[in-house]
Design a protein around this motif. Structure first.
Motif, PDB file in Angstrom:
ATOM      1  N   GLU A  60     -39.204 101.836   7.770  1.00 52.89           N
ATOM      2  CA  GLU A  60     -37.988 102.129   7.007  1.00 52.89           C
ATOM      3  C   GLU A  60     -38.222 101.977   5.503  1.00 52.89           C
ATOM      4  O   GLU A  60     -37.662 102.719   4.694  1.00 52.89           O
ATOM      5  CB  GLU A  60     -36.860 101.205   7.463  1.00 52.89           C
ATOM      6  CG  GLU A  60     -35.501 101.634   6.949  1.00 52.89           C
ATOM      7  CD  GLU A  60     -34.370 101.135   7.827  1.00 52.89           C
ATOM      8  OE1 GLU A  60     -33.527 100.387   7.323  1.00 52.89           O
ATOM      9  OE2 GLU A  60     -34.356 101.470   9.020  1.00 52.89           O
ATOM     10  N   LEU A  79     -35.052  95.094  15.376  1.00 49.91           N
ATOM     11  CA  LEU A  79     -34.353  93.811  15.493  1.00 49.91           C
ATOM     12  C   LEU A  79     -33.810  93.589  16.900  1.00 49.91           C
ATOM     13  O   LEU A  79     -33.701  92.453  17.365  1.00 49.91           O
ATOM     14  CB  LEU A  79     -33.212  93.743  14.477  1.00 49.91           C
ATOM     15  CG  LEU A  79     -33.638  93.598  13.012  1.00 49.91           C
ATOM     16  CD1 LEU A  79     -32.425  93.718  12.092  1.00 49.91           C
ATOM     17  CD2 LEU A  79     -34.356  92.278  12.779  1.00 49.91           C
ATOM     18  N   VAL A  80     -33.480  94.683  17.596  1.00 49.97           N
ATOM     19  CA  VAL A  80     -32.977  94.568  18.961  1.00 49.97           C
ATOM     20  C   VAL A  80     -34.023  93.945  19.876  1.00 49.97           C
ATOM     21  O   VAL A  80     -33.705  93.195  20.802  1.00 49.97           O
ATOM     22  CB  VAL A  80     -32.545  95.962  19.490  1.00 49.97           C
ATOM     23  CG1 VAL A  80     -32.337  95.929  21.000  1.00 49.97           C
ATOM     24  CG2 VAL A  80     -31.255  96.397  18.813  1.00 49.97           C
ATOM     25  N   ARG A  95     -32.979  98.575  12.707  1.00 48.42           N
ATOM     26  CA  ARG A  95     -32.046  98.008  13.690  1.00 48.42           C
ATOM     27  C   ARG A  95     -32.667  98.018  15.079  1.00 48.42           C
ATOM     28  O   ARG A  95     -32.486  97.079  15.851  1.00 48.42           O
ATOM     29  CB  ARG A  95     -30.746  98.809  13.677  1.00 48.42           C
ATOM     30  CG  ARG A  95     -29.674  98.227  14.595  1.00 48.42           C
ATOM     31  CD  ARG A  95     -28.328  98.873  14.345  1.00 48.42           C
ATOM     32  NE  ARG A  95     -27.324  98.357  15.260  1.00 48.42           N
ATOM     33  CZ  ARG A  95     -26.056  98.740  15.267  1.00 48.42           C
ATOM     34  NH1 ARG A  95     -25.639  99.648  14.383  1.00 48.42           N
ATOM     35  NH2 ARG A  95     -25.193  98.239  16.121  1.00 48.42           N
ATOM     36  N   SER A  96     -33.409  99.065  15.392  1.00 46.46           N
ATOM     37  CA  SER A  96     -34.066  99.139  16.697  1.00 46.46           C
ATOM     38  C   SER A  96     -35.085  98.022  16.864  1.00 46.46           C
ATOM     39  O   SER A  96     -35.219  97.431  17.945  1.00 46.46           O
ATOM     40  CB  SER A  96     -34.754 100.491  16.865  1.00 46.46           C
ATOM     41  OG  SER A  96     -33.837 101.555  16.748  1.00 46.46           O
ATOM     42  N   HIS A 152     -29.596 104.720  16.028  1.00 43.58           N
ATOM     43  CA  HIS A 152     -29.747 103.577  15.142  1.00 43.58           C
ATOM     44  C   HIS A 152     -31.007 103.748  14.295  1.00 43.58           C
ATOM     45  O   HIS A 152     -31.915 104.488  14.643  1.00 43.58           O
ATOM     46  CB  HIS A 152     -29.847 102.279  15.949  1.00 43.58           C
ATOM     47  CG  HIS A 152     -28.548 101.894  16.590  1.00 43.58           C
ATOM     48  ND1 HIS A 152     -28.468 100.951  17.595  1.00 43.58           N
ATOM     49  CD2 HIS A 152     -27.275 102.326  16.378  1.00 43.58           C
ATOM     50  CE1 HIS A 152     -27.198 100.806  17.972  1.00 43.58           C
ATOM     51  NE2 HIS A 152     -26.467 101.628  17.246  1.00 43.58           N
ATOM     52  N   THR A 153     -31.057 103.037  13.187  1.00 44.27           N
ATOM     53  CA  THR A 153     -32.226 103.095  12.303  1.00 44.27           C
ATOM     54  C   THR A 153     -33.416 102.396  12.962  1.00 44.27           C
ATOM     55  O   THR A 153     -33.255 101.634  13.925  1.00 44.27           O
ATOM     56  CB  THR A 153     -31.922 102.414  10.967  1.00 44.27           C
ATOM     57  OG1 THR A 153     -31.673 101.017  11.205  1.00 44.27           O
ATOM     58  CG2 THR A 153     -30.727 103.057  10.277  1.00 44.27           C
ATOM     59  N   GLN A 185     -32.234 103.154  21.565  1.00 48.54           N
ATOM     60  CA  GLN A 185     -31.635 102.791  20.285  1.00 48.54           C
ATOM     61  C   GLN A 185     -31.689 103.944  19.291  1.00 48.54           C
ATOM     62  O   GLN A 185     -30.718 104.213  18.573  1.00 48.54           O
ATOM     63  CB  GLN A 185     -32.374 101.578  19.704  1.00 48.54           C
ATOM     64  CG  GLN A 185     -32.149 100.283  20.453  1.00 48.54           C
ATOM     65  CD  GLN A 185     -30.723  99.787  20.327  1.00 48.54           C
ATOM     66  OE1 GLN A 185     -30.199  99.623  19.239  1.00 48.54           O
ATOM     67  NE2 GLN A 185     -30.083  99.563  21.459  1.00 48.54           N
ATOM     68  N   GLN A 186     -32.822 104.651  19.243  1.00 48.32           N
ATOM     69  CA  GLN A 186     -33.000 105.672  18.211  1.00 48.32           C
ATOM     70  C   GLN A 186     -32.545 107.064  18.645  1.00 48.32           C
ATOM     71  O   GLN A 186     -31.978 107.809  17.834  1.00 48.32           O
ATOM     72  CB  GLN A 186     -34.470 105.710  17.774  1.00 48.32           C
ATOM     73  CG  GLN A 186     -34.907 104.416  17.093  1.00 48.32           C
ATOM     74  CD  GLN A 186     -36.295 104.516  16.501  1.00 48.32           C
ATOM     75  OE1 GLN A 186     -36.690 105.521  15.937  1.00 48.32           O
ATOM     76  NE2 GLN A 186     -37.071 103.447  16.623  1.00 48.32           N
TER      77      GLN A 186
END
Length: 433
Positions: A156, A283-284, A280-281, A276-277, A270-271
């Protein structure tokens, strides 16, 4: 001189961690890579499988090459090629080129990882050897926790290409320190025919699963893998005199298929589904990795000594509960599943290796690692295919994982129900992918 040995150990640990980091970082970045380079949807799986397939197929041969031509020499060659191919991956202009470079990268890792335990055993003796081997688990746990988060931050903040460039300074540092490692070798025959059988059989099984076609290739693939066990210079046949070792190999393949498959599905969900970014993915996945690392440390320090192989069932039960809850409450379920992973892996490798004679431990650990990587490759293929066919319904992949874990519990039971022989000091195996 004593301090030099411990500095040399750092080089070995960084090399081990670099391998695990590379796998987890790329999984997080895979959807972004696919968006940038284009190509087929199946390429999302190949970004990981192209690395783990040659890695799994060549691990045993990599160990034999180190025994024959020198472990430090092969270790240095493998690290050098790993650095070069990491740079090539960062510069790839198409998905096909990236997949090709990933395959060479996986082959070079197969020359690095088998040498680490041999070099540690050459560098240390007695209580120092136990301490040195004991550093592998925590370092792998830290790498497993850091990988997804680091992948999200780097992708990112800069570009997915920087994900591969992380290996360059790490690899150069390893090469700079590697001259502190002692050279060691042992006469070994190199079974080229067995290597070709193992590589070909693995490819024939993984390819049709990834492509969802050419299913007839599974049969010759299974035959080729079966023939590998007749090659005495490739497989230490005497290991199978312990009737619990074969179930241990099956258990390892099934369990790590779920580990690799689940993490890939979570990232893709997630993506691709939730949009999601990358950050964020990543961090999951943090609860999964962190809980696994902590549980592994606790199990290794206290629980395995007290509960023994029974801890395997506790770990699988906790993991099963986490997977069953995943479609409803993702983050708590991942944390719960991570606890199960940590409890199982520590007790599993202890149980899998404790019947092995001292002179067989190197071959046993290498074979378990090879099967682990093979299972991870199959997990990426199977779970990735299930998810990409039904990207909205993550529960389909979850229930497949639940079914595989139930079978894993059955094969794990076959490991411990037989009468025990004299215990040998276990050798840690990697618990990365």
């Amino acid at each position: 001189m004593k301090n030099m040995r411990w500095i040399g150990l750092i080089a070995l640990l960084v090399a081990e961690a670099m391998n695990l980091l590379d796998a987890t970082i790329v999984q997080v970045a895979a959807p972004v890579i696919h968006t940038d380079l284009g190509g087929r949807t199946a390429d999302l799986q190949w970004f990981s499988a192209a690395y783990t397939l040659p890695f799994a197929a060549l691990l045993i041969t990599g160990g034999r090459l180190g025994d024959r031509f020198g472990r430090r020499r092969c270790f240095q060659l493998g690290v050098a090629v790993f650095v070069l191919t990491s740079t090539a991956c960062a510069l790839a202009s198409t998905s096909s080129l990236l997949i090709g470079f990933r395959a060479v990268q996986g082959a070079s890792a197969a020359l690095v990882i088998p040498e680490t335990i041999g070099l540690i055993k050459t560098s240390f003796t007695g209580r120092e050897l136990s301490k040195a081997l004991g550093t592998i688990g925590p370092v792998m746990g830290l790498a497993g926790i850091s990988g997804p988060l680091l992948g999200g931050v780097i992708t990112e903040a800069t570009s997915w290409r920087a994900v591969f460039l992380v290996n360059v300074p790490l690899g150069l540092a390893v090469l700079a320190l590697s001259h502190l490692l002692p050279e060691s070798a042992a006469p070994q025959r190199i079974d080229l025919v067995g290597t070709l059988l193992l590589t070909g059989g693995t490819a024939l099984i993984v390819y049709p699963i990834l492509q969802s076609q050419s299913w007839y290739l599974l049969v010759p693939g299974a035959v080729l893998l079966g023939l590998c066990f007749l090659r005495k210079d490739l497989i230490e046949v005497s290991l199978f005199a312990h009737r619990g070792f074969a179930p241990a190999l099956i258990t390892s393949a099934l369990f790590f298929a779920v580990m690799s498959g689940v993490t890939l599905v979570v990232v893709l969900h997630q993506q691709l589904t939730l949009h999601h970014t990358v950050m964020r993915s990543s961090l999951v996945l943090l609860p999964w990795s962190a809980a696994s690392g902590i549980a592994s440390l606790v199990a290794g320090q206290w629980l395995v000594a007290r509960f023994g192989s029974r801890l395997m069932y506790v770990g699988l039960g906790v993991l099963l509960a986490g997977l069953a809850l995943a479609p409803y409450v993702l983050l708590p379920s991942l944390a719960l599943g991570g606890v199960g992973v940590g409890l199982f892996t520590t007790s599993f490798f202890t149980e899998a290796l404790h019947r092995v004679e001292p002179h067989q431990t190197g071959s046993a650990a290498g074979l378990l690692n090879a099967v682990q990587q093979f299972g991870g490759t199959l997990g990426v293929a199977v779970f990735g295919t299930v998810f990409l066919r039904h990207p909205v319904a993550i529960d389909r992949s979850t229930w497949v994982a639940v079914a595989v874990i139930v079978v894993t519990a059955a094969t794990a039971h076959l490991m411990r129900r037989l009468p025990e022989r004299g215990r040998a000091e276990p050798v840690p195996a990697s618990t990365g992918r």
